[in-house]
Enzyme design. Structure first.
Site, short mmCIF file in Angstrom:
data_model
loop_
_atom_site.label_atom_id
_atom_site.label_comp_id
_atom_site.label_asym_id
_atom_site.label_seq_id
_atom_site.Cartn_x
_atom_site.Cartn_y
_atom_site.Cartn_z
CE1 TYR A 17 -3.76 -2.08 0.49
CE2 TYR A 17 -2.96 -3.09 2.02
CZ TYR A 17 -4.01 -3.15 1.28
OH TYR A 17 -4.84 -3.96 1.31
CG HIS A 22 -6.67 5.29 1.05
ND1 HIS A 22 -7.40 6.44 1.29
CD2 HIS A 22 -7.43 4.50 1.72
CE1 HIS A 22 -8.63 6.33 1.91
NE2 HIS A 22 -8.52 4.87 2.25
CG PHE A 68 -5.66 -2.22 7.54
CD1 PHE A 68 -5.21 -2.21 5.97
CD2 PHE A 68 -5.38 -3.67 8.23
CE1 PHE A 68 -4.54 -3.06 5.56
CE2 PHE A 68 -4.49 -4.54 7.63
CZ PHE A 68 -3.97 -4.54 6.21
CG ASN A 70 -11.19 -0.11 8.57
OD1 ASN A 70 -10.27 -0.27 8.74
ND2 ASN A 70 -12.22 -0.90 8.44
CG ASN A 116 -13.92 4.25 5.51
OD1 ASN A 116 -15.08 4.72 5.74
ND2 ASN A 116 -13.98 3.26 4.56
#
Length: 195
Positions: A17, A22, A68, A70, A116
């Protein structure tokens, strides 16, 4: 004078990631750490990578949650509660779909806008929304059904260059924030757009 004591860069953990849109908030915090010549190190007590930095003479904690996205609030609340840092003393950097690449904006308070990470931070801080945000434009795929794949994808080189330029300008504006105030920092950052 600015009283920011905690700067958070939102991200998803893991190498897969690291370069996704993001994680734009984390890129900003990584750049602050580089300039302050400090290393972000894992700290299980705060569920993230942390560092203590001196930025423009100010003692500031840097944090990239390793939960993560969220669950970001778990990390932010753990560190803020331990050091007795109020929401008004926190700056959260995050990716922003509603702004194009090459643009970044400071903001105080407001909702989560469907993000989120912000949603969880607000929830874990007792629904207190009064923290500062640095919104880093990543653009929008044009279809809300494509948002998830878009934010978890890598930007093409031209967009990435624009985002990097906006982050560099955000870092310079953060220095103005610490040396002067948020109004002057906003004025500088909000007049910038990478071409």
């Amino acid at each position: 004078m600015c009283d920011i004591k905690l700067i958070v860069g939102l991200a998803n953990p893991g190498a897969e990631y690291a370069q996704t849109r993001h994680n734009a908030g984390a890129w900003y915090v990584e750049e602050l750490a580089r300039i302050a010549n400090v290393s972000l190190a894992p700290d299980p007590k705060y569920f993230g990578l942390t560092a203590r930095a001196i930025l423009c003479g100010k003692d500031v904690r840097l944090l990239i949650p390793s939960t993560f996205m969220n669950l970001s609030g778990k990390s932010v609340a753990a560190l803020a509660n331990f050091f007795r840092i109020e929401p008004e003393q926190i700056l959260v950097a995050h990716d922003e779909l509603d702004m194009e690449p090459g643009v970044a904006r400071f903001k105080l308070g407001g909702g989560h806008g469907g993000h989120n990470g912000l949603k969880d931070i607000i929830a874990k801080m007792g629904n207190n929304k009064n923290f500062y945000r640095l919104r880093i434009g990543i653009g929008h795929p044009g279809d809300k059904n494509k948002v998830s794949g878009y934010v978890l994808g890598k930007a093409p080189a031209t967009e990435q260059e624009k985002m990097n330029a906006a982050i560099d300008e955000a870092v310079r504006s953060t220095e103005i924030l610490f040396k002067q105030d948020m109004t002057k920092a906003m004025h500088r950052l909000h007049s910038f757009k990478a071409e």
